[in-house]
Design an enzyme around this catalytic site. Structure first.
Site, PDB file in Angstrom:
ATOM      1  N   HIS A 119       7.466  32.882  19.205  1.00 57.11           N
ATOM      2  CA  HIS A 119       6.183  32.722  19.895  1.00 57.11           C
ATOM      3  C   HIS A 119       6.407  33.133  21.356  1.00 57.11           C
ATOM      4  CE1 HIS A 119       2.873  30.374  21.725  1.00 57.11           C
ATOM      5  NE2 HIS A 119       2.336  30.300  20.515  1.00 57.11           N
ATOM      6  N   ASP A 196      12.790  26.126  18.733  1.00 61.00           N
ATOM      7  CA  ASP A 196      11.362  25.871  18.904  1.00 61.00           C
ATOM      8  C   ASP A 196      10.885  25.199  17.607  1.00 61.00           C
ATOM      9  OD1 ASP A 196       8.627  25.964  18.848  1.00 61.00           O
ATOM     10  OD2 ASP A 196       8.453  28.067  19.475  1.00 61.00           O
ATOM     11  N   GLN A 199       6.373  24.463  14.885  1.00 63.59           N
ATOM     12  CA  GLN A 199       5.784  24.625  13.553  1.00 63.59           C
ATOM     13  C   GLN A 199       6.629  23.972  12.459  1.00 63.59           C
ATOM     14  OE1 GLN A 199       2.814  25.636  13.094  1.00 63.59           O
ATOM     15  NE2 GLN A 199       2.382  26.674  15.020  1.00 63.59           N
ATOM     16  N   CYS A 362       0.146  34.947  19.388  1.00 60.40           N
ATOM     17  CA  CYS A 362       1.165  34.833  20.461  1.00 60.40           C
ATOM     18  C   CYS A 362       2.525  35.322  19.980  1.00 60.40           C
ATOM     19  CB  CYS A 362       1.282  33.399  20.978  1.00 60.40           C
ATOM     20  SG  CYS A 362      -0.244  32.722  21.594  1.00 60.40           S
TER      21      CYS A 362
HETATM   22  C1  LIG Z   1       6.109  28.497  17.123  1.00 64.03           C
HETATM   23  C2  LIG Z   1       5.329  28.009  18.333  1.00 64.03           C
HETATM   24  N1  LIG Z   1       5.973  27.813  19.470  1.00 64.03           N
HETATM   25  C3  LIG Z   1       5.351  27.371  20.569  1.00 64.03           C
HETATM   26  C4  LIG Z   1       4.006  27.119  20.565  1.00 64.03           C
HETATM   27  C5  LIG Z   1       3.355  26.625  21.800  1.00 64.03           C
HETATM   28  O1  LIG Z   1       2.927  25.292  21.621  1.00 64.03           O
HETATM   29  P1  LIG Z   1       2.028  24.569  22.685  1.00 64.03           P
HETATM   30  O2  LIG Z   1       0.820  25.450  22.871  1.00 64.03           O
HETATM   31  O3  LIG Z   1       1.691  23.255  22.068  1.00 64.03           O
HETATM   32  O4  LIG Z   1       2.829  24.442  23.926  1.00 64.03           O
HETATM   33  C6  LIG Z   1       3.281  27.330  19.398  1.00 64.03           C
HETATM   34  C7  LIG Z   1       1.828  27.128  19.369  1.00 64.03           C
HETATM   35  O5  LIG Z   1       1.111  27.630  18.558  1.00 64.03           O
HETATM   36  C8  LIG Z   1       3.964  27.780  18.240  1.00 64.03           C
HETATM   37  O6  LIG Z   1       3.329  27.992  17.106  1.00 64.03           O
END
Ligand SMILES: Cc1ncc(COP(=O)(O)O)c(C=O)c1O
Length: 404
Positions: A119, A196, A199, A362
């Site tokens: 992401h 991360d 998900q 993203c």
């Molecule tokens: C894999 C992943 N990482 C990071 C994020 C960012 O999360 P947040 O917007 O809650 O900071 C998302 C959000 O969709 C995501 O799917």
């Protein structure tokens, strides 16, 4: 499978939108009544700022906030609450690792490896840190099945590798990474593994000890909790090495006109008023998830994925991104339909009360590497049932006929 119709009753949004088919839980999940109650309860009975007042109410609020930290630690299998920093979400947690750890330890010529399915929140902070430190950012490419084999990681990690960044589960492909095996490879060269978990934590039972990762980031709002709070798990030895990249109130030991010394432990990284009510209400979400059972949720999503993947494979001109086996992915499927833009499909579905996401989610480099434009993503959770997917498939057929 779970009794999703009964579970839905716990989520007031579904009562106010009875016709809604909500397939965008990867963007944010819906919230059960117990979470809404916990927010209201805090503001009604316990509202005060934390770690500032010596009056009773402030001590109550501080106590609840610290209990929430301990609850998140228990949910993740961390050794101690001191390994949990509250942040505003995954994005803030990943920025914290990059700036407070990465920019301290990286030097010219060091390597940062990132998976191509990261992401942007997991990629962009490292682009900046690479530019600031002279470290080299290298992307490891997933195969046509949306996976990175362990051997590919093995061949990519070198003596210069200092940081490896990977999503536990991809928000586009659904691919689940074998974190433990990757951690073993990463630690062999003395590097750290940043995971991360945005998900994965909502869908899989996570135990950071077993995974042996060095950092794990997640957001409450994707796992039935409120928006505005998340957490970063960090091994204690690394936490001590990190330097706060945000400074201000609530994180100091001593301040003079020209100098400051900082508190120890997670407080050092929580400058300013933290998301107190949200952290406390997150506890209600974690209790709810564990009462249903992470394993039961996992089985439910695998069954839904099996059904959805089989149905989607019958649609001509439709490409499924990521692994074709339900067991290798979390509860989401992204697709591209030849000759039809994903936004048009999402717009059609929206008119039929079906909420899905369209775009690059993203993750632009991934779409580029997978040679496709915008995709349509359906993501499901414990409150979705097969009926929701049947409606999605029916309307998707109609949308494709309409635009195709
Ligand atoms: C894999 C992943 N990482 C990071 C994020 C960012 O999360 P947040 O917007 O809650 O900071 C998302 C959000 O969709 C995501 O799917």
């Amino acid at each position: 499978m779970l009794e999703s119709a009964l579970i839905k009753l716990d989520f007031p949004l579904f009562s106010s939108h009875p016709d809604l088919v909500y397939l965008d839980s990867a963007a944010t999940s819906q919230k059960p009544q117990v979470v809404l109650n916990a927010l209201l309860d805090f503001y009604t009975h316990s509202n005060a700022n934390v770690h500032r007042g010596i009056y009773e109410l402030s001590e109550v609020a501080s106590g609840l906030y610290e209990q929430a930290r301990a609850r998140v630690a228990r949910f993740l299998g961390a050794t101690s609450a001191q390994e949990i920093v509250f942040t505003s979400g995954t994005t803030a947690a990943l920025n914290l690792v990059a700036y407070s750890y990465g920019s301290q330890v990286l030097h010219e010529g060091d390597e940062i490896l990132v998976a191509d399915f990261e992401h942007h929140s997991s990629l962009l902070p490292w682009q900046r840190v690479a530019a600031q430190t002279g470290a080299v950012l290298r992307m490891v490419t997933s195969d046509d099945n949306g996976q990175i084999a362990l051997d590919v990681w093995k061949n990519s990690i070198t003596a210069a590798t200092k940081v490896v960044v990977v999503a536990h589960a991809s928000n586009v492909l659904g691919t689940i990474t074998d974190i433990r095996s990757l951690a073993d490879l990463v630690h062999r060269v003395g590097a750290v593994l940043v995971v991360d978990g945005a998900q994965a934590a909502p869908h899989l039972a996570v135990d950071v000890h077993t995974l042996d990762c060095d950092f794990y980031a997640m957001s409450a709002h994707k796992m039935l909790g409120p928006m505005g709070v998340g957490a970063l798990y960090t091994k204690s030895a690394l936490l001590e090495k990190m330097v706060p990249y945000q400074v201000g109130g609530g994180m100091i030991e001593e301040v003079t006109a020209t100098t400051a010394t900082f508190a120890t432990g997670p407080a050092k990284f929580e400058a300013g008023t933290p998301p107190v009510a949200e952290a406390i209400a997150w506890v209600a979400a974690l209790d709810y998830l564990e009462a249903v059972g992470l394993e039961a949720i996992r089985q439910h999503e695998v069954a839904l994925s099996e059904f959805l993947l089989a149905e989607l494979q019958t649609i001509k001109g439709l490409r499924i991104l990521g692994p074709k086996q339900a067991s290798q992915r979390t509860g989401l499927v992204s697709v591209a339909v030849e000759g039809v833009h994903a936004h048009d499909l999402a717009d059609y579905l929206s008119r039929e009360q079906i909420a899905v996401r369209a775009g690059f989610h993203c993750a632009m480099p991934l779409h580029h590497n997978q040679h496709c434009g915008a995709t349509l993503r359906a993501s499901y959770y414990l409150y979705n049932d097969k009926q929701d997917l049947v409606r999605f498939i029916d309307q998707l057929h109609k949308a494709i006929n309409y635009y195709g």
